[in-house]
Each structure stands twice: as C-alpha cells, then as structure tokens.
Design a protein around this motif. Structure first.
Motif, PDB file in Angstrom:
ATOM      1  N   LEU A  97      52.749 -17.522 -22.264  1.00 27.98           N
ATOM      2  CA  LEU A  97      53.588 -17.191 -21.084  1.00 27.98           C
ATOM      3  C   LEU A  97      54.146 -15.592 -21.147  1.00 27.98           C
ATOM      4  CD1 LEU A  97      55.437 -20.163 -20.461  1.00 27.98           C
ATOM      5  CD2 LEU A  97      53.372 -19.409 -18.788  1.00 27.98           C
ATOM      6  N   ARG A  98      54.299 -15.258 -22.418  1.00 26.96           N
ATOM      7  CA  ARG A  98      54.857 -14.218 -22.849  1.00 26.96           C
ATOM      8  C   ARG A  98      53.875 -13.039 -22.378  1.00 26.96           C
ATOM      9  NH1 ARG A  98      56.257 -13.869 -28.793  1.00 26.96           N
ATOM     10  NH2 ARG A  98      54.273 -13.054 -29.298  1.00 26.96           N
ATOM     11  N   THR A  99      52.597 -13.125 -22.515  1.00 28.26           N
ATOM     12  CA  THR A  99      51.781 -11.973 -22.021  1.00 28.26           C
ATOM     13  C   THR A  99      51.093 -12.340 -20.593  1.00 28.26           C
ATOM     14  OG1 THR A  99      51.006 -12.018 -24.401  1.00 28.26           O
ATOM     15  CG2 THR A  99      49.325 -11.150 -22.545  1.00 28.26           C
ATOM     16  N   ALA A 100      50.991 -13.543 -20.293  1.00 22.92           N
ATOM     17  CA  ALA A 100      50.323 -13.898 -18.847  1.00 22.92           C
ATOM     18  C   ALA A 100      51.290 -13.320 -17.477  1.00 22.92           C
ATOM     19  CB  ALA A 100      49.884 -15.176 -18.723  1.00 22.92           C
ATOM     20  N   ASP A 101      50.681 -13.089 -16.715  1.00 20.73           N
ATOM     21  CA  ASP A 101      51.230 -12.878 -15.301  1.00 20.73           C
ATOM     22  C   ASP A 101      51.443 -14.233 -14.496  1.00 20.73           C
ATOM     23  OD1 ASP A 101      51.036  -9.887 -15.209  1.00 20.73           O
ATOM     24  OD2 ASP A 101      48.806 -10.309 -15.401  1.00 20.73           O
ATOM     25  N   ASP A 102      50.310 -15.161 -14.594  1.00 24.95           N
ATOM     26  CA  ASP A 102      50.248 -16.125 -13.850  1.00 24.95           C
ATOM     27  C   ASP A 102      50.086 -17.412 -14.967  1.00 24.95           C
ATOM     28  OD1 ASP A 102      50.839 -15.131 -11.238  1.00 24.95           O
ATOM     29  OD2 ASP A 102      48.999 -14.147 -11.786  1.00 24.95           O
ATOM     30  N   ALA A 103      50.315 -18.518 -14.422  1.00 25.90           N
ATOM     31  CA  ALA A 103      49.880 -19.942 -15.310  1.00 25.90           C
ATOM     32  C   ALA A 103      49.733 -21.027 -14.556  1.00 25.90           C
ATOM     33  CB  ALA A 103      51.280 -20.095 -16.125  1.00 25.90           C
ATOM     34  N   ALA A 104      48.913 -22.023 -14.963  1.00 31.56           N
ATOM     35  CA  ALA A 104      48.835 -23.309 -14.392  1.00 31.56           C
ATOM     36  C   ALA A 104      48.644 -24.276 -15.295  1.00 31.56           C
ATOM     37  CB  ALA A 104      47.296 -23.060 -13.629  1.00 31.56           C
ATOM     38  N   VAL A 105      48.963 -25.384 -15.048  1.00 33.37           N
ATOM     39  CA  VAL A 105      49.190 -26.474 -15.958  1.00 33.37           C
ATOM     40  C   VAL A 105      47.979 -27.477 -15.635  1.00 33.37           C
ATOM     41  CG1 VAL A 105      50.545 -28.472 -17.222  1.00 33.37           C
ATOM     42  CG2 VAL A 105      51.384 -26.337 -16.625  1.00 33.37           C
ATOM     43  N   LEU A 106      46.908 -27.851 -16.369  1.00 33.92           N
ATOM     44  CA  LEU A 106      46.089 -28.704 -15.874  1.00 33.92           C
ATOM     45  C   LEU A 106      46.135 -30.155 -16.715  1.00 33.92           C
ATOM     46  CD1 LEU A 106      43.374 -28.663 -14.424  1.00 33.92           C
ATOM     47  CD2 LEU A 106      42.050 -28.335 -16.393  1.00 33.92           C
ATOM     48  N   VAL A 107      46.334 -31.231 -15.961  1.00 32.35           N
ATOM     49  CA  VAL A 107      46.693 -32.458 -16.460  1.00 32.35           C
ATOM     50  C   VAL A 107      45.613 -33.465 -15.847  1.00 32.35           C
ATOM     51  CG1 VAL A 107      48.252 -34.323 -16.671  1.00 32.35           C
ATOM     52  CG2 VAL A 107      49.056 -31.800 -16.629  1.00 32.35           C
ATOM     53  N   HIS A 108      44.744 -34.195 -16.735  1.00 36.72           N
ATOM     54  CA  HIS A 108      44.020 -35.134 -16.460  1.00 36.72           C
ATOM     55  C   HIS A 108      43.079 -34.458 -15.450  1.00 36.72           C
ATOM     56  CE1 HIS A 108      45.530 -38.671 -18.794  1.00 36.72           C
ATOM     57  NE2 HIS A 108      46.628 -38.168 -18.459  1.00 36.72           N
ATOM     58  N   GLY A 109      42.528 -33.367 -15.393  1.00 38.57           N
ATOM     59  CA  GLY A 109      41.727 -32.921 -14.606  1.00 38.57           C
ATOM     60  C   GLY A 109      42.157 -32.222 -13.309  1.00 38.57           C
ATOM     61  N   SER A 110      43.326 -32.206 -13.057  1.00 36.43           N
ATOM     62  CA  SER A 110      43.970 -31.678 -11.735  1.00 36.43           C
ATOM     63  C   SER A 110      44.949 -30.838 -11.962  1.00 36.43           C
ATOM     64  CB  SER A 110      44.545 -33.087 -10.913  1.00 36.43           C
ATOM     65  OG  SER A 110      43.464 -33.882 -10.571  1.00 36.43           O
ATOM     66  N   VAL A 111      45.318 -29.913 -11.186  1.00 40.88           N
ATOM     67  CA  VAL A 111      46.112 -28.906 -11.394  1.00 40.88           C
ATOM     68  C   VAL A 111      47.830 -29.373 -11.106  1.00 40.88           C
ATOM     69  CG1 VAL A 111      47.300 -26.806 -10.632  1.00 40.88           C
ATOM     70  CG2 VAL A 111      44.863 -26.995 -11.022  1.00 40.88           C
ATOM     71  N   ALA A 112      48.612 -29.608 -12.094  1.00 42.50           N
ATOM     72  CA  ALA A 112      49.933 -30.110 -11.783  1.00 42.50           C
ATOM     73  C   ALA A 112      50.989 -29.319 -11.420  1.00 42.50           C
ATOM     74  CB  ALA A 112      50.086 -30.688 -13.172  1.00 42.50           C
ATOM     75  N   LEU A 113      50.892 -27.986 -12.009  1.00 41.39           N
ATOM     76  CA  LEU A 113      52.003 -26.923 -11.806  1.00 41.39           C
ATOM     77  C   LEU A 113      51.069 -25.557 -11.855  1.00 41.39           C
ATOM     78  CD1 LEU A 113      54.805 -26.383 -11.761  1.00 41.39           C
ATOM     79  CD2 LEU A 113      54.672 -26.321 -14.261  1.00 41.39           C
ATOM     80  N   THR A 114      51.462 -24.812 -10.884  1.00 41.31           N
ATOM     81  CA  THR A 114      51.153 -23.301 -10.889  1.00 41.31           C
ATOM     82  C   THR A 114      52.316 -22.478 -10.321  1.00 41.31           C
ATOM     83  OG1 THR A 114      50.335 -23.147  -8.488  1.00 41.31           O
ATOM     84  CG2 THR A 114      48.755 -23.467 -10.407  1.00 41.31           C
ATOM     85  N   ASP A 115      52.430 -21.453 -11.112  1.00 40.44           N
ATOM     86  CA  ASP A 115      53.710 -20.460 -10.960  1.00 40.44           C
ATOM     87  C   ASP A 115      53.524 -19.121 -11.573  1.00 40.44           C
ATOM     88  OD1 ASP A 115      55.948 -19.397  -9.933  1.00 40.44           O
ATOM     89  OD2 ASP A 115      57.360 -21.187 -10.407  1.00 40.44           O
ATOM     90  N   SER A 116      54.344 -18.271 -11.471  1.00 46.50           N
ATOM     91  CA  SER A 116      54.190 -16.900 -12.332  1.00 46.50           C
ATOM     92  C   SER A 116      54.699 -17.480 -13.718  1.00 46.50           C
ATOM     93  CB  SER A 116      55.161 -15.876 -11.814  1.00 46.50           C
ATOM     94  OG  SER A 116      56.472 -16.098 -11.992  1.00 46.50           O
ATOM     95  N   ALA A 117      53.947 -16.660 -14.707  1.00 45.09           N
ATOM     96  CA  ALA A 117      54.469 -17.055 -16.017  1.00 45.09           C
ATOM     97  C   ALA A 117      55.889 -16.572 -16.413  1.00 45.09           C
ATOM     98  CB  ALA A 117      53.400 -16.014 -16.941  1.00 45.09           C
ATOM     99  N   ALA A 118      56.363 -15.583 -15.838  1.00 43.96           N
ATOM    100  CA  ALA A 118      57.854 -15.141 -16.040  1.00 43.96           C
ATOM    101  C   ALA A 118      58.712 -16.262 -15.517  1.00 43.96           C
ATOM    102  CB  ALA A 118      58.123 -13.909 -15.136  1.00 43.96           C
ATOM    103  N   ALA A 119      58.453 -17.120 -14.409  1.00 45.02           N
ATOM    104  CA  ALA A 119      59.211 -18.007 -14.008  1.00 45.02           C
ATOM    105  C   ALA A 119      59.116 -19.387 -14.823  1.00 45.02           C
ATOM    106  CB  ALA A 119      58.811 -18.687 -12.485  1.00 45.02           C
ATOM    107  N   LEU A 120      57.828 -19.861 -15.260  1.00 48.32           N
ATOM    108  CA  LEU A 120      57.799 -20.705 -16.063  1.00 48.32           C
ATOM    109  C   LEU A 120      58.453 -20.723 -17.465  1.00 48.32           C
ATOM    110  CD1 LEU A 120      54.333 -22.004 -15.436  1.00 48.32           C
ATOM    111  CD2 LEU A 120      56.530 -22.830 -14.302  1.00 48.32           C
ATOM    112  N   SER A 121      58.385 -19.390 -18.061  1.00 50.32           N
ATOM    113  CA  SER A 121      58.931 -18.977 -19.270  1.00 50.32           C
ATOM    114  C   SER A 121      60.480 -19.498 -19.286  1.00 50.32           C
ATOM    115  CB  SER A 121      58.560 -17.889 -19.823  1.00 50.32           C
ATOM    116  OG  SER A 121      59.488 -16.766 -18.945  1.00 50.32           O
TER     117      SER A 121
END
Length: 256
Positions: free
Chosen positions: A199-223
């Motif tokens: 998250l410190r380097t990325a611009d965006d992030a997604a969380v994959l859980v059991h094969g499906s996207v559970a969360l997406t947002d900017s890395a700054a927001a998630l950090s």
C-alpha cells in the motif's frame, strides 16, 4: 482505455469449478495496483490467466483497448502482458548477463537495452558474470524483473514480489517499479503478502477472497483504514468508497 482492464474474468483448472470468479479490475497506464488477499484466494491463478498460461472461462482481458486471446501465452506477451512468476523462472546455470541477453532477440539494441535495466537495478552491474542460481534472493528478483522489462511490457505482472527478501531490498525494488511505471507509462499489477509495503507504493489496491474481489479502493485510502482490509480478509461485508466518490458494495463469502 489505456492500460489493463479485466471484465468479468473467471478462470481456474476445471471449467465447472472456477477458482477465480467474475473479476473486474482496472490498472491505468503509469499506475501500480496491488492484489492482496489470504493464501488460496486465487491471486496467482488470476495472474497465470492474464499471462495466457491458464484459459479464461468467462470475461475479457483488455490491454490498451485490444482484447487479449485466452490461453495464448505468446499472444499475451505480444499484447504487452509480461509475468514475473513467484519462482522467478531464471536460467540458474547461466550468468545474470546471459539471462538478460536471451530476452533481447535484436542484437543491435541488446547492449543499450541491458544498460537501461542496469540503470533501474545498479546492484546487478557487478554481478553480470555470476550464475543466476548463485545470486542473492534480492538480486534474483531484480534480474527477473529486469529480464521482463526487456520484453517491453505495457503491463508488468509480478507474483509474490517480496517473498524471502529483506525489507530494505524490497524497498529498493518497489522504488524501481515506481520509476518504471512513471517513466515508461507502464501498468504494474503485483501480488504481495506484505500489505503495508504494498500500500505504501501502490496507487490502487484490490482484495481477493475465495476467488472474488471483496474490496477495491485507492491504496492511500486503504492504508489509513486497515479495518476495511481486515473485514475483507475475514469475509465481512465491505463498503467501498471509490476515488470518484461512488460507493460500491462487493459481495464477500458471507454474502453469497
């Protein structure tokens, strides 16, 4: 759309039981996105499908507006998708220099192209004559990424970037990736277990859980809101605030 776009991508090893389901994801040119998630979530499987090493059961993979054919690794590379796998796939008995030279078919541009790699990874310059299998873990990762960028990717896929590496080495590699994305307009999608480093380097992030996207947002927001990532990992419903201000609900395991 410039960069990488995934639309409703499902993939896996058996069509009747996909490991990854209905993934929508976008990585714009010049940006870095990290793909997070627990072990077994399907992150590596998704990267293999993007690289054409696994077939897609549904959906499209689009690079700079052009759809990439499913299950065609050569065509994926020609389209600009280049994968650095988690085992780095180096020729361990060959020197670091030979590993790089093999990635450049055009001899006329070989020397200049390799010099460009060494600008991003200067630690390799004195190790060019050393067998790849005798390099340190950090040097091997630098070599693997360097070999990948010699193929002039539009989208660089990196699986488990920091595995087995000291944090100071990871910081150096991430800094080089930031330069590559910015200077070359490259899209970077990396799978990473160390959430805070990613998250410190990325611009965006997604969380994959059991094969499906559970969360997406900017890395700054998630950090700044680690609880949202924890909820996604654990399968609780996550409210997603996109950079545009749109609120999206991603179904998680508990919701399906």
């Amino acid at each position: 759309m410039s960069g990488l776009l995934l639309r409703n991508v499902s993939t896996g090893y058996l069509p009747a039981r996909p490991c990854v389901r209905n993934v929508d994801l976008e990585v714009e040119r010049g940006r870095i996105a990290c793909l997070l998630g627990p072990n077994g979530a399907g992150k590596t499987t998704l990267l293999l499908a993007l690289a054409g090493l696994l077939p897609r059961f549904t959906g499209d993979v689009v690079v700079d507006g052009l759809v990439v054919e499913s299950g065609r690794p050569r065509q994926a590379v020609q389209s600009g998708l280049v994968l650095v796998p988690d085992d780095r796939a180096l020729f361990r008995e060959l020197s670091a220099g030979d590993n790089l030279r093999l990635a450049v078919a055009d001899r006329k541009r070989r020397r200049g192209a390799i010099d460009e790699v060494l600008e991003y990874f200067p630690a390799l310059e004195k190790r060019m004559a050393v067998a790849a299998g005798r390099l340190s873990g950090g040097e091997q990762q630098m070599l693997a990424i360097g070999r990948a960028i010699l193929q002039r990717p539009k989208v660089l896929l990196i699986d488990e970037l920091s595995m087995g590496l000291a944090p100071v080495i990871v910081d150096d590699i991430l800094a080089a990736l930031r330069r590559l994305a910015t200077e070359r307009g490259m899209s970077v999608l990396l799978v990473e277990q160390h959430v805070h480093l990613a998250l410190r380097t990325a611009d965006d992030a997604a969380v994959l859980v059991h094969g499906s996207v559970a969360l997406t947002d900017s890395a700054a927001a998630l950090s700044t809101e680690p609880a949202r990532i924890e909820r996604a990992y654990l399968g609780a419903a996550a409210r997603v605030y996109e950079p545009t201000g749109v609120v999206r609900e991603h179904p998680t395991v508990d919701d399906r």
